[in-house]
Design an enzyme around this catalytic site. Structure first.
Site, mmCIF file in Angstrom:
data_model
loop_
_atom_site.group_PDB
_atom_site.id
_atom_site.type_symbol
_atom_site.label_atom_id
_atom_site.label_comp_id
_atom_site.label_asym_id
_atom_site.label_seq_id
_atom_site.Cartn_x
_atom_site.Cartn_y
_atom_site.Cartn_z
ATOM 1 N N CYS A 99 -55.328 -2.841 -13.019
ATOM 2 C CA CYS A 99 -56.069 -2.467 -11.803
ATOM 3 C C CYS A 99 -57.187 -1.481 -12.139
ATOM 4 O O CYS A 99 -58.289 -1.588 -11.612
ATOM 5 C CB CYS A 99 -55.169 -1.781 -10.771
ATOM 6 S SG CYS A 99 -53.566 -2.513 -10.538
ATOM 7 N N ASP A 100 -56.897 -0.489 -12.986
ATOM 8 C CA ASP A 100 -57.816 0.635 -13.164
ATOM 9 C C ASP A 100 -58.486 0.712 -14.538
ATOM 10 O O ASP A 100 -59.356 1.550 -14.752
ATOM 11 C CB ASP A 100 -57.049 1.962 -12.922
ATOM 12 C CG ASP A 100 -56.443 2.008 -11.528
ATOM 13 O OD1 ASP A 100 -57.069 1.451 -10.594
ATOM 14 O OD2 ASP A 100 -55.354 2.577 -11.361
ATOM 15 N N CYS B 229 -51.307 1.441 -13.366
ATOM 16 C CA CYS B 229 -51.659 0.022 -13.450
ATOM 17 C C CYS B 229 -52.921 -0.169 -14.286
ATOM 18 O O CYS B 229 -54.036 0.039 -13.795
ATOM 19 C CB CYS B 229 -51.856 -0.530 -12.038
ATOM 20 S SG CYS B 229 -52.342 -2.259 -12.024
#
Ligand code: NAP
Length: 301
Positions: A131-132, A128
């Site tokens: 997300c990261d 992701c």
């Protein structure tokens, strides 16, 4: 006794919740994630949903949910354990008795299944980018894949990373043309064609990727700080195995009407056999499935 238990709160499940409420059905939507929206919430930008150009995926997920909340749709946070005939939906928050079930569990990311992938997950290996990605500001990352998600991830990462490699196993991307043009225009993105990753290497953190050119057979080592895997999706259909018919890839076999082989079981969204898996087709599926459910309930009074 519910008219319908909707499992999943991505665009298909949320659209179904809205349609069910407006149709006057007694419905509950069961979501296992604390956040509604499904895969959409991990998308940086959505630019192909009419009326909402360039919307952030997280915001879009929240908007869908707010709409359902405004109508008074019922939601329960729980993990479904089994769907029993009758129907009885067993969850870790209790049993839900229902006349029909709408499966809208969507899909999850596929894995590469190469050495280092599991060992270094969360230590530089991610599925992701939104997300990261922030952990890799000013660093070098690689995205593996050639579809919409891989190219979107590369574009997103290029905003913060010093260098992004996009590694694709063929000499042509699968992603939408508009995304291809954008990624190819970015000076800090380099596409490595015809190449597969053999392993991800590093001690406690990703340090490099071992690549193989599938045309020449040549192997090489690429220094990277992070690896983003975007090699497609897998349907979240385990619950339906033995309940209704799945195809060889695990997708639930049903047409646009969402009607499954087992009477009373309906399906919507990415989990269904279909040609185009997008937010708009998932939302349309939710609406179609609720219409089929209404017809079923009238026939089976
Ligand atoms: P996808 O379209 O199935 O693409 C997967 C990519 O990974 C393909 O390029 C494939 O290569 C490659 N791949 C698969 N297995 C691999 C392996 N073992 N090693 C290396 N490469 C591998 O999946 P996706 O990009 O995750 O998208 C999922 C669905 O969501 C699609 O239907 C997509 O259209 C949709 N989506 C749409 C949007 C949008 O409209 N903006 C955004 C995101 C997602 P090949 O090309 O050689 O098969």
């Amino acid at each position: 006794m519910y008219d319908v238990v909707i499992i999943g709160s991505g665009p298909a499940g949320l659209s179904a919740s809205i349609y069910a409420k407006r149709a006057g059905l007694k419905a509950v939507t069961i979501e296992k994630s604390p956040m509604s929206g499904g895969q959409v919430v991990n998308t940086y930008e959505v630019d192909n949903y009419p009326g909402l150009p360039g919307i952030n995926g997280f915001d879009m997920g929240m908007k869908f949910r707010e709409h359902a909340d405004k109508l008074g749709c019922e939601f329960v946070n729980a993990t479904v354990r089994a769907i029993k005939p009758g129907f009885m939906v067993e969850t870790d928050a209790g049993l839900f008795e229902t006349k029909t079930v709408l499966a809208a569990m969507g899909a999850t990311h596929a894995k590469l299944n190469i050495p280092g992938e599991e060992e270094l997950a969360g230590m530089g290996v991610s599925y992701c980018a939104t997300c990261d990605g922030a952990f890799f500001k000013g660093k070098t990352t690689a995205v593996i894949g050639g579809g919409d998600v891989a190219v979107e991830d590369a574009i997103f990462l290029a905003r913060g990373c010093e260098k992004v490699y996009l590694i694709h196993r063929r000499d042509e991307l699968r992603a939408a043309e508009i995304l291809q043009q954008e990624v190819k225009s970015l000076p800090n993105v380099e596409i490595i064609w015809d190449s597969v990753a053999l392993s991800i290497e590093g001690e406690d953190q990703v340090e490099s990727l071992k690549l193989k050119n599938v045309k020449t057979g040549e192997e090489s080592q690429l220094s990277v700080d992070g690896v983003f895997v975007a090699v497609g999706i897998l349907p979240e259909s385990e619950l339906l195995s033995g309940v209704t018919e799945l195809d060889e890839k695990g997708y639930v076999i049903a047409g646009e009407d969402g009607v499954c082989k087992t009477p009373g079981i309906f399906v919507a969204g990415d989990i269904r056999t279909k040609k185009l898996r997008q937010i708009i087709t998932a939302a349309a599926d939710g609406a179609n499935a609720i219409t089929s459910i209404q017809e079923y309930l009238v026939r089976n009074k």
